[in-house]
Structures are given as C-alpha cells and as structure tokens.
Design a protein around this motif. Sequence first.
Motif, PDB file in Angstrom:
ATOM      1  N   ILE A  72       0.836  -1.199   0.000  1.00  0.00           N
ATOM      2  CA  ILE A  72       0.000   0.000   0.000  1.00  0.00           C
ATOM      3  C   ILE A  72       0.873   1.252   0.000  1.00  0.00           C
ATOM      4  N   ALA A  73       1.936   1.250   0.766  1.00  0.00           N
ATOM      5  CA  ALA A  73       2.787   2.440   0.880  1.00  0.00           C
ATOM      6  C   ALA A  73       3.524   2.741  -0.420  1.00  0.00           C
ATOM      7  N   PHE A  74       4.023   1.710  -1.092  1.00  0.00           N
ATOM      8  CA  PHE A  74       4.841   1.941  -2.276  1.00  0.00           C
ATOM      9  C   PHE A  74       4.101   1.657  -3.583  1.00  0.00           C
ATOM     10  N   PHE A  75       2.776   1.581  -3.534  1.00  0.00           N
ATOM     11  CA  PHE A  75       1.979   1.351  -4.750  1.00  0.00           C
ATOM     12  C   PHE A  75       2.118   2.566  -5.648  1.00  0.00           C
ATOM     13  N   ASN A  76       2.458   2.323  -6.913  1.00  0.00           N
ATOM     14  CA  ASN A  76       2.618   3.429  -7.844  1.00  0.00           C
ATOM     15  C   ASN A  76       2.436   2.910  -9.261  1.00  0.00           C
ATOM     16  N   ILE A  83      -4.856   5.223  -3.459  1.00  0.00           N
ATOM     17  CA  ILE A  83      -6.198   5.810  -3.365  1.00  0.00           C
ATOM     18  C   ILE A  83      -6.597   6.535  -4.646  1.00  0.00           C
ATOM     19  N   PRO A  84      -5.734   7.382  -5.261  1.00  0.00           N
ATOM     20  CA  PRO A  84      -6.132   7.973  -6.545  1.00  0.00           C
ATOM     21  C   PRO A  84      -6.311   6.933  -7.647  1.00  0.00           C
ATOM     22  N   PHE A  85      -5.512   5.844  -7.604  1.00  0.00           N
ATOM     23  CA  PHE A  85      -5.662   4.793  -8.612  1.00  0.00           C
ATOM     24  C   PHE A  85      -7.013   4.090  -8.474  1.00  0.00           C
TER      25      PHE A  85
END
Length: 146
Positions: A72-76, A83-85
């Motif tokens: 969750i922290a490093f999701f990109n 959250i924006p994704f």
Amino acid sequence: MSGVFVPKNIKGWFLNMDVQLWPISVNLIQLLILAAGAALSLVIWQNLVKSWLDKITAIILVSPIMLITILIAFFNISELSLIPFVAKLLRTYFFDVPKKIYIPTKQVDPKDVLSYYIKTSTSQKVEEKKLEVDKEKLKKLYSFDD
C-alpha cells in the motif's frame, strides 16, 4: 462529476516532502503508512507471543500484514498512488459508463421484406377479354344436343 486537476509538477502540502533513505526516496505519507502497519503488526506479534506461541511462528503469521502495508505504501502505477488509482478505476468503470437506452421496436422479418420486394419489383398485367359469342357455333352446339 468533475475532479480537481493538479499538475504533476506541483507538490502537495508538507506530507509530500521526500525523505531520502539510502537507496530510495520516501515521502511522509508513505512513512506514516509504514509506521501504522509496523505498529499494528507489532501489537499482533506481542499478543501472539504472550499467548505462548513461538516467536518465529508469530513472525510468520504477522508478515502478511507487513507485506500488505508495504504494498500500500509503495503502490505506484502511472504516477498514481493507491487511493487515486482506485478512485480512477471507480470513475472509469462505474461512474462514467455510457448509459444504454433500450427503445423497443418491432422486429422486421426478412422473409416479409423479401416477399414485399418481389411483389413490388414484378409488374403484372391484367388483360380483360370481352366475351364474344359466335351465333353460328352456338347453333351447331345446340344441334348436337338434340
């Protein structure tokens, strides 16, 4: 439903400040998420160890929580965090779906269309013949009857 457009080069408030941790750069939001996940996993680990469970087994049971927190922290994906994704996916696949309007119409049978085409394409000529009776032939016919 319109969203707020923030250009990518404009950083947010102080939560988007980057902290350099040797090979990677982490912003404060990611650090807060990691801290919350580590605190949760530590509390669960302590409760498991206090209930006379082996420390290694407790670490194995708590490790999925920490892995999910790191994800969750490093999701990109395409420069969007989690959250924006998820918000973009919801908007794309649920809120902006085109509305399909069904108007009931009578279905046309192809056989009816073909028969109508055949009837209109062929021209039929109807000729009326006049009834002419030859009196001599009629007399001969009556003579056979007698």
